[in-house]
Design a protein around this motif. Structure first.
Motif, mmCIF file in Angstrom:
data_model
loop_
_atom_site.group_PDB
_atom_site.id
_atom_site.type_symbol
_atom_site.label_atom_id
_atom_site.label_comp_id
_atom_site.label_asym_id
_atom_site.label_seq_id
_atom_site.Cartn_x
_atom_site.Cartn_y
_atom_site.Cartn_z
ATOM 1 N N GLY A 8 0.790 -1.222 0.000
ATOM 2 C CA GLY A 8 0.000 0.000 0.000
ATOM 3 C C GLY A 8 0.827 1.278 0.000
ATOM 4 O O GLY A 8 0.293 2.365 -0.234
ATOM 5 N N VAL A 9 2.117 1.162 0.258
ATOM 6 C CA VAL A 9 2.960 2.355 0.382
ATOM 7 C C VAL A 9 3.315 2.955 -0.980
ATOM 8 O O VAL A 9 3.249 4.166 -1.157
ATOM 9 N N MET A 10 3.653 2.120 -1.946
ATOM 10 C CA MET A 10 4.118 2.651 -3.235
ATOM 11 C C MET A 10 3.070 3.481 -3.968
ATOM 12 O O MET A 10 3.395 4.542 -4.501
ATOM 13 N N PRO A 11 1.795 3.070 -4.018
ATOM 14 C CA PRO A 11 0.813 3.946 -4.660
ATOM 15 C C PRO A 11 0.724 5.317 -3.996
ATOM 16 O O PRO A 11 0.605 6.348 -4.665
ATOM 17 N N LYS A 12 0.816 5.339 -2.654
ATOM 18 C CA LYS A 12 0.793 6.624 -1.944
ATOM 19 C C LYS A 12 2.048 7.432 -2.234
ATOM 20 O O LYS A 12 1.980 8.644 -2.422
ATOM 21 N N LEU A 13 3.199 6.763 -2.249
ATOM 22 C CA LEU A 13 4.459 7.442 -2.543
ATOM 23 C C LEU A 13 4.432 8.049 -3.943
ATOM 24 O O LEU A 13 4.813 9.200 -4.145
ATOM 25 N N ILE A 14 3.955 7.289 -4.905
ATOM 26 C CA ILE A 14 3.866 7.783 -6.284
ATOM 27 C C ILE A 14 2.888 8.954 -6.364
ATOM 28 O O ILE A 14 3.172 9.954 -7.022
ATOM 29 N N ALA A 15 1.753 8.836 -5.688
ATOM 30 C CA ALA A 15 0.774 9.935 -5.706
ATOM 31 C C ALA A 15 1.356 11.191 -5.077
ATOM 32 O O ALA A 15 1.196 12.299 -5.610
ATOM 33 N N PHE A 16 2.058 11.033 -3.965
ATOM 34 C CA PHE A 16 2.640 12.203 -3.310
ATOM 35 C C PHE A 16 3.752 12.818 -4.155
ATOM 36 O O PHE A 16 3.788 14.042 -4.352
ATOM 37 N N LEU A 17 4.673 11.990 -4.655
ATOM 38 C CA LEU A 17 5.768 12.525 -5.477
ATOM 39 C C LEU A 17 5.240 13.221 -6.723
ATOM 40 O O LEU A 17 5.725 14.286 -7.103
ATOM 41 N N SER A 18 4.235 12.627 -7.340
ATOM 42 C CA SER A 18 3.692 13.250 -8.551
ATOM 43 C C SER A 18 2.997 14.568 -8.223
ATOM 44 O O SER A 18 3.133 15.548 -8.956
ATOM 45 N N ALA A 19 2.267 14.620 -7.095
ATOM 46 C CA ALA A 19 1.614 15.871 -6.690
ATOM 47 C C ALA A 19 2.651 16.944 -6.371
ATOM 48 O O ALA A 19 2.513 18.102 -6.769
ATOM 49 N N LEU A 20 3.714 16.551 -5.681
ATOM 50 C CA LEU A 20 4.794 17.486 -5.358
ATOM 51 C C LEU A 20 5.452 18.024 -6.630
ATOM 52 O O LEU A 20 5.611 19.238 -6.797
ATOM 53 N N LEU A 21 5.806 17.123 -7.529
ATOM 54 C CA LEU A 21 6.474 17.544 -8.771
ATOM 55 C C LEU A 21 5.538 18.374 -9.651
ATOM 56 O O LEU A 21 5.986 19.295 -10.333
ATOM 57 N N GLU A 22 4.255 18.050 -9.634
ATOM 58 C CA GLU A 22 3.272 18.828 -10.394
ATOM 59 C C GLU A 22 3.221 20.267 -9.880
ATOM 60 O O GLU A 22 3.238 21.231 -10.656
ATOM 61 N N ARG A 23 3.168 20.426 -8.552
ATOM 62 C CA ARG A 23 3.149 21.768 -7.954
ATOM 63 C C ARG A 23 4.421 22.543 -8.281
ATOM 64 O O ARG A 23 4.370 23.721 -8.616
ATOM 65 N N LEU A 161 8.898 11.976 3.527
ATOM 66 C CA LEU A 161 7.863 11.491 2.604
ATOM 67 C C LEU A 161 6.742 10.784 3.367
ATOM 68 O O LEU A 161 5.564 10.991 3.072
ATOM 69 N N GLN A 162 7.098 9.956 4.342
ATOM 70 C CA GLN A 162 6.082 9.266 5.142
ATOM 71 C C GLN A 162 5.188 10.259 5.862
ATOM 72 O O GLN A 162 3.969 10.101 5.876
ATOM 73 N N LYS A 163 5.804 11.254 6.456
ATOM 74 C CA LYS A 163 5.033 12.266 7.181
ATOM 75 C C LYS A 163 4.068 12.966 6.232
ATOM 76 O O LYS A 163 2.895 13.160 6.540
ATOM 77 N N GLU A 164 4.559 13.354 5.080
ATOM 78 C CA GLU A 164 3.709 14.033 4.103
ATOM 79 C C GLU A 164 2.623 13.103 3.570
ATOM 80 O O GLU A 164 1.506 13.536 3.329
ATOM 81 N N MET A 165 2.947 11.831 3.380
ATOM 82 C CA MET A 165 1.952 10.892 2.860
ATOM 83 C C MET A 165 0.828 10.656 3.856
ATOM 84 O O MET A 165 -0.303 10.449 3.458
ATOM 85 N N THR A 166 1.139 10.683 5.148
ATOM 86 C CA THR A 166 0.086 10.500 6.139
ATOM 87 C C THR A 166 -0.856 11.695 6.156
ATOM 88 O O THR A 166 -2.027 11.567 6.506
#
Length: 198
Positions: A8-23, A161-166
């Motif tokens: 379950g971690v990788m989908p969240k990590l990918i979503a967070f990284l993509s949102a960060l890079l998009e911003r 990243l974990q903190k931000e993903m939570t």
């Protein structure tokens, strides 16, 4: 890191990284249009914006690159280092995809015992092998060949990243302003807040 092996971690990590890079990309695109700030075009700069979203591109890389989950954290470290060493080349919508495939490929080659050749990563990234080779070379020089990521640095970036993903809520319901990212020096004793790719 055992947490990265949790499915379950990788989908969240990918979503967070993509949102960060998009911003970051949108912010730098706006800065480029509004100001006369000089931003160099480089081998990473495409002629047009790719039609694939950053999240879809990261998901594609994750699906086909078959690299360890740690590679995505290390790729994030590399992108952070690259933007700080190359301030005239901020992440924007014209270069983010090429920077992503190059940083993940570089991380896989440095971390993993088994990895694919540049031709394979080029196919995954939708670019030519010749371009992939050139991107890799430019990326390595842009990093000053500083590829080692200490366990402390890895843990610090992953913890962030974990903190931000939570805190990550459904992105469609939340408008997130640009955020500062804490960058860490290898000595870990000194860290400072800096804007990623300002």
């Amino acid at each position: 890191m055992a947490e990265l092996e949790n499915p379950g971690v990788m989908p969240k990590l990918i979503a967070f990284l993509s949102a960060l890079l998009e911003r970051v990309a949108e912010s730098n695109d706006l800065t480029r249009r509004v100001t006369t700030q000089s931003q160099s075009d480089s081998v990473f700069h495409g002629l047009s914006r790719p039609s694939i979203t950053i999240q879809s591109y990261l998901e594609r890389i994750y699906k086909y690159a078959n690299c360890s989950s740690s590679c995505f954290v290390v790729a994030y470290v590399y992108l952070d280092r690259f933007t700080h060493r190359q301030p005239s080349l901020p992440i924007n919508s014209f270069n983010v995809h090429r920077l992503l495939i190059t940083s993940v490929m570089t991380a896989a080659k440095f971390l993993d015992d088994l990895y694919y050749n540049n031709a394979y990563y080029a196919k995954v990234g939708g670019i030519s092998t010749k371009e992939m080779n050139l991107l890799e070379l430019d990326f390595l020089f842009g990093l000053g060949f500083d590829l080692n990521v200490t366990p402390n640095t890895f843990h610090a970036y992953f913890s962030l990243l974990q903190k931000e993903m939570t805190l990550l809520q459904p992105l469609s319901l939340v408008v997130v302003p640009p955020r500062t990212v804490i960058t860490f020096k290898d000595d870990e004793a000194s860290h400072q807040k800096q804007q990623l790719a300002v």
